[in-house]
Enzyme design. Structure first.
Site, mmCIF file in Angstrom:
data_model
loop_
_atom_site.group_PDB
_atom_site.id
_atom_site.type_symbol
_atom_site.label_atom_id
_atom_site.label_comp_id
_atom_site.label_asym_id
_atom_site.label_seq_id
_atom_site.Cartn_x
_atom_site.Cartn_y
_atom_site.Cartn_z
ATOM 1 N N CYS A 235 -6.492 10.402 -1.400
ATOM 2 C CA CYS A 235 -5.470 9.385 -1.114
ATOM 3 C C CYS A 235 -4.047 9.939 -1.188
ATOM 4 O O CYS A 235 -3.122 9.333 -0.657
ATOM 5 C CB CYS A 235 -5.601 8.216 -2.079
ATOM 6 S SG CYS A 235 -7.162 7.354 -1.913
ATOM 7 N N HIS B 213 1.161 4.331 -2.998
ATOM 8 C CA HIS B 213 -0.197 4.284 -2.460
ATOM 9 C C HIS B 213 -0.746 2.874 -2.676
ATOM 10 O O HIS B 213 -0.614 2.298 -3.752
ATOM 11 C CB HIS B 213 -1.061 5.325 -3.171
ATOM 12 C CG HIS B 213 -2.509 5.243 -2.799
ATOM 13 N ND1 HIS B 213 -2.916 5.077 -1.505
ATOM 14 C CD2 HIS B 213 -3.641 5.289 -3.548
ATOM 15 C CE1 HIS B 213 -4.241 5.023 -1.468
ATOM 16 N NE2 HIS B 213 -4.697 5.149 -2.703
ATOM 17 N N ASN C 265 -7.280 -0.318 0.692
ATOM 18 C CA ASN C 265 -6.905 1.067 0.399
ATOM 19 C C ASN C 265 -7.376 1.949 1.554
ATOM 20 O O ASN C 265 -8.569 2.178 1.712
ATOM 21 C CB ASN C 265 -7.572 1.483 -0.920
ATOM 22 C CG ASN C 265 -7.274 2.922 -1.307
ATOM 23 O OD1 ASN C 265 -6.726 3.685 -0.518
ATOM 24 N ND2 ASN C 265 -7.653 3.287 -2.526
#
Ligand code: ACO
Length: 332
Positions: free
Chosen positions: A118, A259, A289
């Site tokens: 990520c 994020h 996500n």
């Protein structure tokens, strides 16, 4: 580390792409023991996008890249470096960056994938900025793209509701503008606990076999509780250290793009940094996500919504499997 260099890496344009198919929390509740209420209150996610079966990561990357090139207003032939941050490549090799290079019609341009889960796009921003400042490359295309739906276990309610698919891209160049562009950056990793978040099967440690498939080892596995705690700590520290590098404090920030993993993680980060939530740009509720795509998707959205103006101080921060973390401070 870059602080007030006479030359700076700058973002010339951004673009993004999300697949057409919207999957709501209610859609999951039809086949899993979960609910819209649980997912919303524990994560902040309302829906996510899933790519079509034939829509691979390079396809999504290409659409985001085309939009970024158009926004940058450059001729694509000026690009001499392509980096794709992804943990869901089209295939283990060749790299998704090579496949993208061909789709964009840019023969011979250097192309490679970067894997920092990520954190991939922000990691990539720091790596690409350094390469541009070294003079080895003049204009780079950086993409963060994921088809998370390809590695999710749709029988595991603790993970499958959290992620989505998408792509975000940026074209970067170098300009003579002291104090503008990327003014500070930090990338880090702690590889001591890979089991906290991993896709155990399918690689050289556990090549795919009938048994590994039966045991669902080729899907993402996560210890959500531990990752949650680490995420708040490492992102908080990364933000503080990056601001300090450039002599700024959290009060100086105009916008933070974190994020997009969990709204409760973002709220804890806001408290840790003592920054009002209005200074954060979030779109987690719409996309879930999207791993390496999350920060560039939100960045592109914020730019197109007019939330980022010339002279603004912007902080990007991410964490992910590895564990990895990265942050970039940009004077727009
Ligand atoms: N629906 C209903 N119940 C659920 C669901 C679901 N989708 N998922 C878990 N539960 C249940 C659990 O089974 C548990 O039940 P039990 O008490 O009977 O055992 C209960 O809900 C509580 O589970 P917790 O794990 O304690 O829930 P928590 O509040 O910690 O939230 C979550 C879980 C959302 C995963 C959270 O820990 C989190 O967001 N962690 C960080 C994850 C993350 O950011 N990952 C991305 C990393 S980035 C990358 O590189 C991919």
């Amino acid at each position: 580390m870059t602080t007030l260099s006479p030359r700076s890496a700058v973002i010339l344009g951004t673009g993004s792409y999300t697949p057409e198919r919207i999957v709501s929390n209610e859609d999951f509740a039809e086949s899993l023991d979960t609910s819209d209420e649980w997912i919303r209150t524990r994560t902040g996610i309302h829906q996510r996008r899933f790519a079509a079966p034939e829509e691979a990561t390079s396809e999504m990357s290409c659409k985001a890249a085309e939009a970024a090139i158009a926004a940058a207003g450059i001729d694509r032939s000026e690009i001499d470096l392509i980096v794709v941050a992804t943990m869901t490549p089209d295939m283990p090799f060749p790299s998704t960056a090579c496949l993208l290079q061909s789709k964009l019609g840019l023969p011979n341009v250097a192309a490679f994938d970067l894997q920092a889960a990520c954190s991939g796009f922000v990691y990539g921003l720091n790596v690409v900025s350094g390469l541009l400042l070294s003079g080895r490359h003049k204009k780079a295309l950086l993409v963060g793209a994921e088809k998370m739906s390809s590695i999710l276990d749709f029988e595991d309610r603790t993970t499958c509701v959290l992620f989505g698919d998408g792509a975000g891209a940026a074209v970067l160049g170098v300009e003579d503008c002291a104090g503008k562009g990327v003014i500070a950056s930090l990338s880090g990793a702690d590889g001591s606990q890979p089991e906290l978040l991993q896709q155990p099967g399918g690689g050289s440690a556990l090549p795919p076999t009938h048994a590994s498939l039966d045991q669902r080892q080729h899907f993402l596995k996560m210890n959500g509780k531990e990752i949650f705690k680490l995420a708040v700590r490492v992102m908080g520290n990364a933000c503080k250290d990056t601001l300090q590098q450039a002599g700024y404090s959290a009060d100086d920030l105009d916008l933070v793009i974190p994020h997009q993993a969990n709204m409760r993680i973002i709220e804890s980060l806001q408290k840790r940094l003592d920054i009002d939530h209005s200074k954060f740009h979030n779109n987690l509720h719409l996309y879930g996500n999207t791993s390496a795509a999350s920060v560039p998707l939100a960045l592109d959205e914020a730019i197109r919504a007019g939330r980022i103006q010339s002279g603004d101080l912007i902080l990007l921060v991410a964490f992910g499997a590895g564990l990895t973390w990265a942050s970039t401070l940009i004077k727009w």
